[in-house]
Scaffold this motif. Structure first.
Motif, mmCIF file in Angstrom:
data_model
loop_
_atom_site.group_PDB
_atom_site.id
_atom_site.type_symbol
_atom_site.label_atom_id
_atom_site.label_comp_id
_atom_site.label_asym_id
_atom_site.label_seq_id
_atom_site.Cartn_x
_atom_site.Cartn_y
_atom_site.Cartn_z
ATOM 1 N N VAL A 39 0.851 -1.200 0.000
ATOM 2 C CA VAL A 39 0.000 0.000 0.000
ATOM 3 C C VAL A 39 0.880 1.242 0.000
ATOM 4 O O VAL A 39 0.640 2.199 -0.745
ATOM 5 N N LEU A 43 0.604 3.784 -3.228
ATOM 6 C CA LEU A 43 -0.302 4.877 -2.891
ATOM 7 C C LEU A 43 -0.175 6.097 -3.797
ATOM 8 O O LEU A 43 -1.189 6.678 -4.200
ATOM 9 N N GLY A 162 -2.546 -5.245 -1.863
ATOM 10 C CA GLY A 162 -2.166 -3.929 -1.366
ATOM 11 C C GLY A 162 -1.980 -2.931 -2.488
ATOM 12 O O GLY A 162 -2.397 -1.775 -2.394
ATOM 13 N N SER A 166 -4.510 0.278 -2.873
ATOM 14 C CA SER A 166 -3.859 1.535 -2.537
ATOM 15 C C SER A 166 -4.308 2.719 -3.401
ATOM 16 O O SER A 166 -4.683 3.770 -2.865
ATOM 17 N N LEU A 169 -7.762 3.723 -2.397
ATOM 18 C CA LEU A 169 -7.730 4.439 -1.123
ATOM 19 C C LEU A 169 -7.329 5.889 -1.339
ATOM 20 O O LEU A 169 -7.962 6.816 -0.817
ATOM 21 N N SER A 182 -5.022 9.958 3.050
ATOM 22 C CA SER A 182 -4.690 8.574 2.710
ATOM 23 C C SER A 182 -3.407 8.134 3.418
ATOM 24 O O SER A 182 -3.260 6.964 3.789
ATOM 25 N N LEU A 186 -2.705 5.054 6.154
ATOM 26 C CA LEU A 186 -1.567 4.153 6.080
ATOM 27 C C LEU A 186 -0.859 4.055 7.431
ATOM 28 O O LEU A 186 -0.392 2.970 7.816
#
Length: 548
Positions: A39, A43, A162, A166, A169, A182, A186
């Motif tokens: 993630v 991201l 993940g 990610s 998210l 975000s 995390l």
């Protein structure tokens, strides 16, 4: 063959291993850890457009967000493998998770792009500890090849889960608030993973014959950082610029020094004898080239939809469900295939699918914002990645003696992540170089007002076509927006072609380089390659003994 803290091996599992104590808990903790690490890695994919708007980025600065993470992972993964063997894999994973919590806090508070780079680098250090630590902890509690194949497939699936979740998210928080939210999520995920690891994972070590290799770590880190710096900055500063040329030359010298140091080291962090095994050598080369193609395609997709087309972050996240989701959804299928099908077929077919998907992406129209054209190529790339990521890991781990599993795990992760690190760098270099050249040529031939042409030239000189493409209507130089968009479409189209060619090379490498190394075939049998030279399947020599 059975692992027992990676120090001894026998044909029959010891009593403790037969019950695989801690297997379920370690599997859950390892999957949670690698999910969080990935993630953190993925991201920024849906947030590049927002970073550009909020932090006024230009040129290679967006590339450095991803590169800072991956450089930290790759540079120190070897040493983290040694630290895990010496002090415990569970401790290593916990420390890595704590680093991600700190790095994500820094990123969430970042007032400038340089601070965001720092947060990404800290996250990369954490992930660099978690990737080999979680995988080796898992292999240490598996009792046979079948269980190990299942564990590796599940671990790899959560890695991709993940990466798939990610961007979604990031897109959701960008929609309802700020991209900073975000990163706060995390932080929370990292803390939860830390608790799960402490509570569920079984500690394991393999300290015999393992010690820190300071000279090797130093030369490797300096060499890789300098080489990647030159590759990232070359398209913007010019390949003949003195800093770029010096970094490439010095990087080559340090990497050559690393090889020399490792050949003479008493306890190398990277045992070059691993490459005497053809299965390990071929899978390692394919991992670097193939993963370059995969993450290069992912990075190109995020840039295509974000800073180039300026699409909504939620829409940017959608293709990543297809790029990364199959590796999670196909866990049961890949786990079964790993011990029923020769890895040559899995790797070759997977890389071939990635190549086809990348070539289809190269045909996309940059002026068309619809996502429908991305569905088929993204799904092909995602399925190809699902077939390859577990297969590469399983071949590498199963082709070495158990006492070298820790080093093989760290090496395999490092090489895979080296490909991941090179992907955005190569894509950025190819796309921005080609786009810059095309924009200058098109601008010279365009019949724009003199003031607009001069402004566009000045802005492009400072920030490249991406900067011109982001100008608001009516701003000086904004009349060249269409030219910049076309140039970026051409540049990233070429980058997709490069990714496709890399995947095709990886497919050919596995198809021809692993001939004769395929499995005996039935479920429960080893489907990988022969072990290292000198390892004939008999009980391992005492810890610290050296194979010829």
């Amino acid at each position: 063959m059975t692992l027992n803290n990676e120090t001894t091996a026998s044909q029959d599992p010891p009593a403790g291993a037969a019950r695989t104590p801690g297997y379920a808990g370690t599997l859950a903790a390892a999957c949670g850890a690698v999910f969080v690490a990935q993630v953190a890695n993925a991201l920024p994919a849906s947030l590049n457009g927002l970073f550009q708007q909020d932090l006024n980025t230009h040129g290679s600065q967006l590339t450095w967000i991803t590169a800072a993470f991956m450089v930290s992972v790759v540079c120190f993964e070897f040493t983290f493998g040694v630290l895990g063997d010496l002090f415990g894999r569970r401790r290593l994973v916990v420390a890595g998770t704590a680093l991600i919590a700190v790095g994500s806090t820094v990123a969430a508070l970042a007032p400038a792009i340089q601070v965001l780079w720092l947060g990404a680098a800290l996250n990369g250090l954490g992930a660099g500890a978690m990737f080999p630590g979680s995988l080796t902890a898992l292999t240490a509690v598996t009792r046979d090849m079948r269980q190990r194949a299942h564990a590796v497939a599940v671990w790899s699936g959560f890695l991709s889960a993940g990466a798939a979740v990610s961007p979604l998210l990031g897109g959701v928080f960008a929609k309802v608030g700020s991209w900073r939210g975000s990163f706060w999520v995390l932080v929370g995920l990292a803390l939860v993973s830390m608790v799960l690891t402490v509570a569920l994972a079984t500690e394991s070590k393999a300290p015999e014959g393992r010690r820190l290799d300071v000279a090797g770590q130093t030369t490797f880190a300096l060499g890789l950082i300098l080489m990647l710096y030159g590759a990232v900055e070359g398209p913007e500063s010019g390949w003949t610029a003195l800093p770029v040329m010096l970094s490439l030359i010095l990087g080559t010298v340090f990497l050559a020094g690393f090889v020399v140091v490792e050949l003479g080291a008493e306890s190398p962090i990277f045992d070059l004898r691993l490459f005497r095994n053809r299965a390990f050598a071929v899978s390692s080369a394919a991992a670097v080239i193939g993963m370059l193609a995969f993450l290069g395609a992912c990075f190109a997709t995020s840039m295509w939809l974000g800073p180039v087309q300026h699409q909504d972050p939620i829409r940017v996240a959608v293709p990543f469900l297809l790029l990364q989701g199959p590796a999670f959804l196909l866990i049961p299928v890949v786990s079964r295939l790993l011990h029923r099908v020769a890895p040559t077929w899995l790797l070759t077919s997977g890389f071939a699918l990635i190549a086809v998907g990348c070539l289809l992406c190269a045909r996309l129209d940059v002026t068309d914002p619809r996502l429908g054209a991305l569905v088929v190529p993204a799904l092909l790339i995602g399925i190809g990645f699902a077939l390859t990521v577990s297969s590469v890991t399983a071949v590498a781990l199963n082709s070495v003696p158990p006492r070298l599993a820790g080093m093989a795990s760290a090496t395999t992760n490092m090489l895979r992540d080296l490909g991941f690190a090179l992907g955005p760098v190569v894509v950025g270099a190819v796309a921005l170089s080609n786009a810059g050249s095309a924009f200058v040529a098109n601008l010279s031939d365009a019949a724009l007002p003199t003031a607009q042409t001069a402004a566009a030239h000045e802005i492009a000189a400072a920030g490249g076509p991406l900067a011109v493409n982001s100008l608001p209507p009516g701003a000086p130089g904004s009349a060249a927006h269409g030219l910049a968009l076309d140039a970026l479409g051409s540049g990233f189209g070429t980058a997709f072609l490069v990714c496709g060619a890399a995947a095709a090379v990886a497919a050919a490498l596995t198809a021809f380089g692993m001939v004769g190394l395929h499995a005996r075939g039935a479920a429960g049998h080893d489907v990988t390659a022969p072990a290292l030279p000198g390892h004939d399947g008999r009980p391992e020599p005492a810890a610290g003994a050296v194979h010829p």
